[in-house]
Design a protein around this motif. Structure first.
Motif, PDB file in Angstrom:
ATOM      1  N   PRO A  20       0.699  -1.193   0.047  1.00  0.00           N
ATOM      2  CA  PRO A  20      -0.038   0.100   0.009  1.00  0.00           C
ATOM      3  C   PRO A  20       0.819   1.372  -0.067  1.00  0.00           C
ATOM      4  O   PRO A  20       0.816   1.889   0.950  1.00  0.00           O
ATOM      5  CB  PRO A  20      -0.934  -0.125   1.212  1.00  0.00           C
ATOM      6  CG  PRO A  20       0.027  -1.010   2.155  1.00  0.00           C
ATOM      7  CD  PRO A  20       0.766  -1.804   1.293  1.00  0.00           C
ATOM      8  N   THR A 141      -2.509   8.659   3.719  1.00  0.00           N
ATOM      9  CA  THR A 141      -2.457   7.292   3.759  1.00  0.00           C
ATOM     10  C   THR A 141      -1.729   6.676   4.625  1.00  0.00           C
ATOM     11  O   THR A 141      -2.350   5.818   5.581  1.00  0.00           O
ATOM     12  CB  THR A 141      -2.137   6.867   2.288  1.00  0.00           C
ATOM     13  OG1 THR A 141      -2.852   7.454   1.260  1.00  0.00           O
ATOM     14  CG2 THR A 141      -2.198   5.478   2.306  1.00  0.00           C
ATOM     15  N   MET A 145      -2.865   4.457   7.967  1.00  0.00           N
ATOM     16  CA  MET A 145      -2.656   3.251   8.417  1.00  0.00           C
ATOM     17  C   MET A 145      -1.808   2.840   9.711  1.00  0.00           C
ATOM     18  O   MET A 145      -2.195   1.895  10.506  1.00  0.00           O
ATOM     19  CB  MET A 145      -1.433   2.786   7.517  1.00  0.00           C
ATOM     20  CG  MET A 145      -2.090   2.321   5.903  1.00  0.00           C
ATOM     21  SD  MET A 145      -0.925   1.535   4.757  1.00  0.00           S
ATOM     22  CE  MET A 145       0.264   2.759   4.613  1.00  0.00           C
ATOM     23  N   ALA A 185      -4.699   0.174   0.791  1.00  0.00           N
ATOM     24  CA  ALA A 185      -4.643   0.696   2.032  1.00  0.00           C
ATOM     25  C   ALA A 185      -5.933   1.248   2.451  1.00  0.00           C
ATOM     26  O   ALA A 185      -6.459   1.009   3.580  1.00  0.00           O
ATOM     27  CB  ALA A 185      -3.575   1.821   1.963  1.00  0.00           C
ATOM     28  N   CYS A 189      -7.800  -0.245   5.630  1.00  0.00           N
ATOM     29  CA  CYS A 189      -8.160   0.488   6.975  1.00  0.00           C
ATOM     30  C   CYS A 189      -9.572   0.751   7.187  1.00  0.00           C
ATOM     31  O   CYS A 189      -9.997   0.723   8.600  1.00  0.00           O
ATOM     32  CB  CYS A 189      -7.392   1.883   6.946  1.00  0.00           C
ATOM     33  SG  CYS A 189      -5.542   1.849   6.838  1.00  0.00           S
ATOM     34  N   ARG A 198      -7.990  -8.329  10.805  1.00  0.00           N
ATOM     35  CA  ARG A 198      -7.114  -8.303   9.722  1.00  0.00           C
ATOM     36  C   ARG A 198      -7.075  -8.952   8.413  1.00  0.00           C
ATOM     37  O   ARG A 198      -6.914  -8.692   7.573  1.00  0.00           O
ATOM     38  CB  ARG A 198      -5.689  -8.113  10.370  1.00  0.00           C
ATOM     39  CG  ARG A 198      -4.994  -9.394  10.946  1.00  0.00           C
ATOM     40  CD  ARG A 198      -3.884  -9.285  11.649  1.00  0.00           C
ATOM     41  NE  ARG A 198      -3.920  -8.696  12.993  1.00  0.00           N
ATOM     42  CZ  ARG A 198      -2.950  -8.597  13.804  1.00  0.00           C
ATOM     43  NH1 ARG A 198      -1.752  -8.798  13.290  1.00  0.00           N
ATOM     44  NH2 ARG A 198      -3.127  -7.645  15.069  1.00  0.00           N
ATOM     45  N   LEU A 260       2.820  -3.407   9.501  1.00  0.00           N
ATOM     46  CA  LEU A 260       2.254  -2.474   8.661  1.00  0.00           C
ATOM     47  C   LEU A 260       2.799  -0.801   8.921  1.00  0.00           C
ATOM     48  O   LEU A 260       2.726  -0.102   8.079  1.00  0.00           O
ATOM     49  CB  LEU A 260       0.802  -2.492   8.438  1.00  0.00           C
ATOM     50  CG  LEU A 260       0.000  -1.859   7.274  1.00  0.00           C
ATOM     51  CD1 LEU A 260       0.410  -2.217   5.984  1.00  0.00           C
ATOM     52  CD2 LEU A 260      -1.589  -1.952   7.527  1.00  0.00           C
ATOM     53  N   ASN A 261       3.019  -0.630  10.253  1.00  0.00           N
ATOM     54  CA  ASN A 261       3.295   0.781  10.459  1.00  0.00           C
ATOM     55  C   ASN A 261       4.676   1.068   9.755  1.00  0.00           C
ATOM     56  O   ASN A 261       4.961   2.229   9.437  1.00  0.00           O
ATOM     57  CB  ASN A 261       3.669   0.770  11.855  1.00  0.00           C
ATOM     58  CG  ASN A 261       4.630  -0.166  12.656  1.00  0.00           C
ATOM     59  OD1 ASN A 261       4.413  -1.539  12.490  1.00  0.00           O
ATOM     60  ND2 ASN A 261       5.434   0.106  13.354  1.00  0.00           N
ATOM     61  N   ALA A 264       3.534   2.371   6.349  1.00  0.00           N
ATOM     62  CA  ALA A 264       2.994   3.622   6.673  1.00  0.00           C
ATOM     63  C   ALA A 264       4.256   4.828   6.843  1.00  0.00           C
ATOM     64  O   ALA A 264       3.929   5.820   6.397  1.00  0.00           O
ATOM     65  CB  ALA A 264       2.116   3.707   8.000  1.00  0.00           C
TER      66      ALA A 264
END
Length: 285
Positions: A20, A141, A145, A185, A189, A198, A260-261, A264
């Motif tokens: 994403p 975005t 996230m 994304a 989210c 998830r 996932l961070n 981000a």
């Protein structure tokens, strides 16, 4: 169109779509620095989008087979007038809701004056002299996230209801043509914020992406201004499918491990850089 162009574009677009990090945003950056401020459609892009759809399908093969069976089973029941829409199975409910979300995209045809339609209006920020708006969308975005990562602890397995599906469809409608935004994304989210776990959220995002990529890719093949050779098309199709398959499996692992961070942070970093560049471009214009 050269084979080398097909190779680099297939890899870049497949990675930026599935992970994403915004395919449209990276395309905007490339076009901005190359001075090609045009949204003219290319057959190569259509081929690559179809390839990405194939890669996503293979990566989640068992799940796609399950929902396809449910869909065609529902068509058969509808034909024989014994379809139960009040108490659908989880798989059939998933099918109903993703179709409902996808149906929202019909709003793209709404006329918007000089821009032609709503899709072109939303797409207008992608190819401009300034990267400011693209950077803003990148950063937003990434921030969304990070918030979604915090909310991932909620454990709800069922797909969304009709109202939630419509909201997800609106999110997808805004994310697809907007430079710096990511469909995967946005949908992922939105599902997390609505209480889904998830696993369901990722599958919903992947199914939505599959439908968008397949229909969009076929459309691009017919309306394309720039043509592509058969050899370049085959290479781009195979390579984009392979890269998308690997990227989808990697993303699945990233989400399972709660990483996932880090994706981000990448979006936010790219976004801040584009915002700064966009400010300079506006001042120097």
């Amino acid at each position: 169109m050269s084979i080398l162009t097909a190779i680099f574009q297939a890899i870049g677009q497949a990675l930026a779509w599935v992970l994403p990090i915004s395919e449209s945003g990276h395309s905007a950056i490339f076009h901005n620095f190359s001075g090609r401020l045009t949204n003219a459609c290319s057959q190569l892009t259509g081929v690559i989008h179809i390839g990405i759809a194939i890669g996503i399908f293979v990566a989640f093969f068992k799940f796609f087979i399950t929902i396809f069976k449910s869909f065609f089973g529902g068509v058969g029941e509808l034909f024989h007038r014994n379809l139960d829409i009040k108490k659908p199975t989880p798989a059939r409910r998933f099918v109903f809701m993703t179709i409902l979300s996808f149906a929202v995209l019909i709003l793209y045809v709404i006329p918007t004056g000089k821009y032609g339609n709503l899709f072109l209006l939303l797409h207008s920020n992608t190819y401009s002299y300034s990267l400011f708006s693209v950077g803003l969308c990148f950063a937003l975005t990434g921030l969304i996230m990070i918030i979604a990562v915090i909310r991932m602890n909620k454990r709800v397995k069922q797909p969304p209801d009709a109202v939630q599906a419509l909201v997800i469809g609106l999110v997808a409608m805004l994310a697809i043509p907007t430079g710096g935004c990511s469909l995967i994304a946005g949908v992922f989210c939105a599902c997390i914020f609505m209480g889904m776990n998830r696993g369901v959220a990722l599958k919903y995002a992947m199914v939505m992406s599959f439908m968008v990529l397949l229909t969009g890719g076929v459309t691009e093949l017919f309306i394309a201004v720039t043509k592509v050779s058969v050899v370049s098309a085959i290479i781009a199709l195979v390579l984009s499918a392979a890269v998308a398959f690997v990227a989808a499996r990697v993303l699945n692992n990233i989400i399972k491990k709660g990483w996932l961070n880090y994706v981000a942070y990448y979006d936010i970093t790219i976004g801040l850089i584009c915002i700064v560049i966009g400010i300079f471009q506006t001042v120097m214009k």
